[in-house]
Design an enzyme around this catalytic site. Structure first.
Site, mmCIF file in Angstrom:
data_model
loop_
_atom_site.group_PDB
_atom_site.id
_atom_site.type_symbol
_atom_site.label_atom_id
_atom_site.label_comp_id
_atom_site.label_asym_id
_atom_site.label_seq_id
_atom_site.Cartn_x
_atom_site.Cartn_y
_atom_site.Cartn_z
ATOM 1 N N ASP A 39 -4.941 -13.433 0.566
ATOM 2 C CA ASP A 39 -5.833 -12.298 1.341
ATOM 3 C C ASP A 39 -7.200 -12.534 1.438
ATOM 4 O OD1 ASP A 39 -5.186 -9.267 1.860
ATOM 5 O OD2 ASP A 39 -6.088 -8.385 0.368
ATOM 6 N N HIS B 115 0.726 -1.271 -0.146
ATOM 7 C CA HIS B 115 0.065 -0.214 -0.088
ATOM 8 C C HIS B 115 0.859 1.211 0.416
ATOM 9 C CE1 HIS B 115 -3.781 -2.191 0.315
ATOM 10 N NE2 HIS B 115 -2.943 -2.961 0.856
ATOM 11 N N LEU C 95 -10.625 -3.935 -5.316
ATOM 12 C CA LEU C 95 -11.318 -4.797 -4.500
ATOM 13 C C LEU C 95 -10.693 -4.869 -2.722
ATOM 14 C CD1 LEU C 95 -9.552 -6.937 -7.575
ATOM 15 C CD2 LEU C 95 -11.780 -6.238 -7.304
ATOM 16 N N VAL C 96 -11.641 -5.306 -2.649
ATOM 17 C CA VAL C 96 -11.884 -5.637 -1.087
ATOM 18 C C VAL C 96 -10.821 -7.596 -0.475
ATOM 19 C CG1 VAL C 96 -12.698 -5.628 0.675
ATOM 20 C CG2 VAL C 96 -13.863 -4.308 -0.719
#
Length: 325
Positions: free
Chosen positions: A231, A151, A266-267
């Site tokens: 993930d 990130h 996306l999550v």
């Protein structure tokens, strides 16, 4: 493909259970661990994502306490991966993390999270530009904790300084960045240019990174410098529906992909490690030994286990024909 016991270094939830819930119960955690074992996942790092520091510490501490009282959870949960809050605050790079809690790194706050982990924090993902003096990176490395960039829109100079201080990994390359970036000078290319010094994490669901791009990344890194994570969120092993991730509510469509309501990002993933292994074989063309290396051998090595390296594996500079079975 022979039976492969997976080691998942980044998992937010599983089989209807969200590990980022403050109300997580012992039954919830046990059920998730049972489901992981059924799906051939031997070990995981439970991942706690960005929030305010006290709530992150509370969630980490809860995982530690529930794990201590459950023999199955002790076998399955090898530790904790702290993803955030020292990540980019810029839209796109912050991804699905709550931007209000993204911030510059502070060792005092990092210590609070480590104390909550009681020795179980194994990986910390942060943005190098949020630790400009590399103080947090250096201190974490000195404690034997793996530091991963993620990130982030770190410059090459930021990356190099972070690696010199001990950063050794990159979290889910190709994700946690905007859809539109400079076509050449972007964080994906910068990370790939340093893949001789970084272990590169990849999500092999075909949604986070298209399979043709995943194949390209692996051509550069070689299978010796990469690993696959799920993930996963609570939707993994369940299918379409509405699921929690911390304070968020995530909808998983018929395509099995968790997306933000505005489709901006996306999550997490709803794909299991077994499905990802199948994807690597069917869509990337890898052989059994390469898949084992990406989904088990390399993650174990990163966690300090002594794992013999199979001979003849490379997937760099066109070696695939010699390595696929």
């Amino acid at each position: 493909m022979p039976n492969n016991k997976f080691f998942d270094l980044q998992i937010n939830g599983y089989y209807g259970v969200d590990f980022n819930q403050g109300t997580l119960s012992s039954d919830d955690l046990h059920e998730a661990c049972e489901a992981l074992q059924r799906d051939n996942v031997e070990s995981v790092l439970v991942t706690i994502i960005t929030d305010d520091i006290p709530r992150m510490a509370e969630r980490i501490s809860r995982i530690v306490q529930l794990r201590a009282s459950d023999p199955l959870a002790r076998r399955v949960i090898a530790g904790v991966h702290v993803e955030g809050p020292f990540i980019s605050e810029v839209a796109g790079y912050v991804g699905a993390h709550p931007v209000a809690h993204a911030k510059q790194a502070s060792w005092a706050e990092m210590e609070t999270l480590l104390e909550a982990g009681d020795g179980l924090v194994r990986i910390v993902t942060l943005a190098p530009e949020q630790d400009p003096t590399q103080d947090v990176i250096r201190r974490l490395t000195d404690q034997g904790i793996v530091v991963s960039a993620g990130h982030t829109d770190a410059s090459l100079e930021d990356l190099d300084a972070a690696m010199d201080a001990g950063l050794s990994m990159f979290t889910h390359l190709g994700n946690g960045c905007p859809r539109m970036m400079d076509r050449h000078d972007n964080i994906i290319q910068r990370a790939l240019s340093r893949s001789d010094r970084l272990q590169i994490g990849l999500i092999a669901d075909g949604a986070h990174v298209p399979f043709f791009a995943l194949k390209n990344y692996l051509e550069i890194t070689g299978t010796e410098r990469a690993f696959v994570v799920s993930d996963a969120i609570a939707a993994a092993g369940r299918g379409p529906g509405i699921y929690p991730l911390g304070d968020q509510t995530v909808t998983v469509g018929e395509d099995g992909v968790p997306r933000a309501e505005d489709d901006s990002h996306l999550v997490g993933s709803a794909t299991t490690m077994q499905q990802m292994a199948d994807n690597l074989r069917l869509h990337v063309g890898l052989g059994s030994a390469e898949i084992q290396r990406l989904t088990s051998g390399n993650p174990r090595r990163l966690m300090g286990e002594v794992v013999p390296l199979p001979l003849g594996l490379g997937l760099r500079n066109g070696d695939r024909q010699a390595t696929t079975s």
